[in-house]
Design an enzyme around this catalytic site. Structure first.
Site, mmCIF file in Angstrom:
data_model
loop_
_atom_site.group_PDB
_atom_site.id
_atom_site.type_symbol
_atom_site.label_atom_id
_atom_site.label_comp_id
_atom_site.label_asym_id
_atom_site.label_seq_id
_atom_site.Cartn_x
_atom_site.Cartn_y
_atom_site.Cartn_z
ATOM 1 N N LYS A 48 46.594 5.292 95.131
ATOM 2 C CA LYS A 48 46.962 6.693 94.941
ATOM 3 C C LYS A 48 45.960 7.425 94.051
ATOM 4 O O LYS A 48 46.334 8.237 93.220
ATOM 5 C CB LYS A 48 48.358 6.790 94.320
ATOM 6 C CG LYS A 48 49.445 6.257 95.210
ATOM 7 C CD LYS A 48 50.786 6.410 94.540
ATOM 8 C CE LYS A 48 51.896 5.981 95.490
ATOM 9 N NZ LYS A 48 53.208 6.269 94.932
ATOM 10 N N CYS A 49 44.712 7.147 94.235
ATOM 11 C CA CYS A 49 43.648 7.703 93.410
ATOM 12 C C CYS A 49 42.818 8.678 94.246
ATOM 13 O O CYS A 49 42.727 8.533 95.469
ATOM 14 C CB CYS A 49 42.763 6.552 92.908
ATOM 15 S SG CYS A 49 41.319 7.041 91.957
ATOM 16 N N GLY A 50 42.219 9.629 93.597
ATOM 17 C CA GLY A 50 41.324 10.541 94.302
ATOM 18 C C GLY A 50 40.131 9.830 94.927
ATOM 19 O O GLY A 50 39.502 10.350 95.842
#
Length: 169
Positions: A48-50
Site C-alpha cells: 500500500k505504498c506509493g
C-alpha cells in the site's frame, strides 16, 4: 542460523551475504548461498505504498535477465506507516495478481530497529550504517556477494538497469 553483529569497524567480520538464511513465503528457510554466482537485487516491499508500482519494473527486470543469472528477492515490511499490514499469504497473492510477480517473495520482516532481520542489519552496516528510510530500498549485489549499489525507494528499477547489465557481463 544465529548471526550477531560484532561492532567492528567493518561491521560484520568474515561474513558475506551468503551466510544469511531467509524464509520464503512458503515457510521454507533457505540460505542465500543458493544464489552464489548470481547478481541479486534485494528490496523491502509494501503493498500500500506509493512506490508499490515498482513491482512491475522489478518483475520486468527479473524476467529480462533471469536467464543470465539475475534474481530479485522481495521482503515485505510493515514498518513504514503500516503499508503492508496483511498476512504473508495475502501479500504474496496481491503481488502475483496485481503485478504478476514471479520473483521470490519472502516472509514479512522488520528492516530497522532492535528487531530488524539480521540480513537487513548486515545490509545497513555494509552501506555506511544508514538506516532504511522507506519502502523499496534496493541493494544490488554482484556475483561475488558484494553490495555494489544501494538505491532508495524513489529510485525506479529501470533507472539502474545498466548497473545490472554491467554486473551480469
Amino acid at each position: 542460523m544465529m548471526l550477531c553483529y560484532n561492532n567492528s569497524k567493518k561491521g560484520w567480520d568474515n561474513m558475506s551475504i551468503y551466510d544469511f538464511e531467509v524464509t520464503e513465503m512458503s515457510g521454507e528457510k533457505v540460505s542465500l548461498s543458493k544464489y552464489k554466482d548470481q547478481v541479486i537485487l534485494i528490496v523491502n516491499t509494501a503493498s500500500k505504498c506509493g512506490f508499490t508500482k515498482q513491482l512491475t519494473g522489478l518483475e520486468e527486470l527479473y524476467k529480462k535477465y533471469e536467464d543470465q543469472g539475475f534474481v530479485v528477492l522481495g521482503f515485505p515490511c510493515n514498518q513504514f506507516l503500516a503499508q503492508d499490514p496483511k498476512s504473508n499469504e495475502a501479500i504474496n497473492e496481491f503481488c502475483q495478481i496485481n503485478y504478476g510477480v514471479t520473483f521470490k517473495m519472502h516472509e514479512k520482516i522488520k528492516v530497522n530497529g532492535r528487531n530488524a532481520d539480521p540480513l537487513y542489519q548486515y545490509l545497513v552496516a555494509e552501506t555506511d550504517g544508514k538506516k532504511i528510510p522507506w519502502n523499496f530500498t534496493k541493494f544490488l549485489i554482484n556475483r561475488e556477494g558484494v553490495i555494489t549499489n544501494r538505491f532508495e525507494g524513489k529510485v525506479e528499477p529501470e533507472s539502474f538497469e545498466k548497473d545490472i547489465v554491467t554486473l551480469l557481463d
